[in-house]
Design an enzyme around this catalytic site. Sequence first.
Site, mmCIF file in Angstrom:
data_model
loop_
_atom_site.group_PDB
_atom_site.id
_atom_site.type_symbol
_atom_site.label_atom_id
_atom_site.label_comp_id
_atom_site.label_asym_id
_atom_site.label_seq_id
_atom_site.Cartn_x
_atom_site.Cartn_y
_atom_site.Cartn_z
ATOM 1 N N GLU A 40 40.224 43.201 42.466
ATOM 2 C CA GLU A 40 40.386 41.686 42.760
ATOM 3 C C GLU A 40 41.412 41.484 43.902
ATOM 4 O O GLU A 40 42.510 42.107 43.979
ATOM 5 C CB GLU A 40 41.119 41.105 41.459
ATOM 6 C CG GLU A 40 41.031 39.494 41.658
ATOM 7 C CD GLU A 40 41.863 39.012 40.450
ATOM 8 O OE1 GLU A 40 42.641 39.724 39.728
ATOM 9 O OE2 GLU A 40 41.617 37.674 40.242
ATOM 10 N N LYS A 111 35.208 33.188 40.793
ATOM 11 C CA LYS A 111 35.940 33.442 39.392
ATOM 12 C C LYS A 111 36.029 32.076 38.679
ATOM 13 O O LYS A 111 36.448 30.966 39.157
ATOM 14 C CB LYS A 111 37.402 33.944 39.685
ATOM 15 C CG LYS A 111 38.089 34.368 38.435
ATOM 16 C CD LYS A 111 39.631 34.740 38.674
ATOM 17 C CE LYS A 111 40.418 35.237 37.685
ATOM 18 N NZ LYS A 111 41.845 35.706 38.092
ATOM 19 N N CYS A 146 38.891 39.698 36.458
ATOM 20 C CA CYS A 146 40.125 39.726 35.831
ATOM 21 C C CYS A 146 40.161 38.756 34.366
ATOM 22 O O CYS A 146 39.551 38.966 33.526
ATOM 23 C CB CYS A 146 41.092 39.374 36.791
ATOM 24 S SG CYS A 146 42.763 39.916 36.334
HETATM 25 N N1 LIG Z 1 45.562 37.874 36.329
HETATM 26 C C1 LIG Z 1 44.707 37.514 35.447
HETATM 27 O O1 LIG Z 1 43.646 37.122 36.147
HETATM 28 C C2 LIG Z 1 44.573 37.845 33.993
HETATM 29 C C3 LIG Z 1 45.896 38.144 33.375
HETATM 30 O O2 LIG Z 1 46.701 38.380 34.157
HETATM 31 C C4 LIG Z 1 45.782 38.085 31.840
HETATM 32 O O3 LIG Z 1 46.543 38.785 31.181
HETATM 33 O O4 LIG Z 1 44.615 37.798 31.469
#
Ligand SMILES: NC(=O)CC(=O)C(=O)O
Length: 257
Positions: A40, A111, A146
């Site tokens: 990402e 996202k 993520c």
């Molecule tokens: N950074 C993110 O997108 C997600 C993250 O940090 C989490 O703990 O969930």
Amino acid sequence: MRASLLQIDVNPYESVDSRRDRVAGLVRAQSGADLVVLPELWPTGAFAYEAFEEYAEPLDGPTAAVLSAAAADASVWLHGGSVVERAGDGTLYNTSLVFGPDGRLERTYRKIHRFGFDKGEATMMGGGESVTTVALPDAVAGLATCYDLRFPELFRRLTDDGAQLLVIPAGWPARRREHWTLLSRARAVENQAYVLACCSAGTHGGVEQAGHSQVVDPWGEVLAEAGEDEEILTVDLDPARVAKTRADFPVLRDRVL
Ligand SMILES: NC(=O)CC(=O)C(=O)O
């Protein structure tokens, strides 16, 4: 099907321009792979909030140009991780780019779940609205980014849409590494799908990255897991294992809700 996950070091000692060139070289070196995956927001790092405005780019911007050329040179499908997209109306999105082996941009994914709890990405960016898959030659890939990993309903939708591989670029913090590895395995087990979870390495915006990119098979076994530094994971996948796992242990068939 051979997949290479490039766990890129996103330390700010390297400029965005030089990182783009370096990453393109790493992609070009993966010409034996069918699919290459990047993390990402690797040009800036996912927590470099102050750099988002400066490095936001349209979908045909400098990162896309470099990735398109590298995918074509290596003749690979390239999930180029994500970039800060500036849309026509000025809104920023955390957008993943998937290129075909001819360098064409085949799919984008904004996202859906924005991280930050009323700050950071959650306030700076718009949220995506489309559940997105892309048909690769040997398997259908479902796209997530993520923080999306924490929302199993997205992955169930991707599975319902035919996903056999769940591809998850991330900039996950080291302090929640256990969640990163645990949830990646959970999404594989509950959807009986391969998970290709590609995180960045290094520290930026004061946030140490988790690394530990991993490839998990449809039974939940970790086929390969990176350490904490920049590293390339190359793994052979058998997409037929998805159908076999679902047939041998047909838990998805027993869904009630
Ligand atoms: N950074 C993110 O997108 C997600 C993250 O940090 C989490 O703990 O969930």
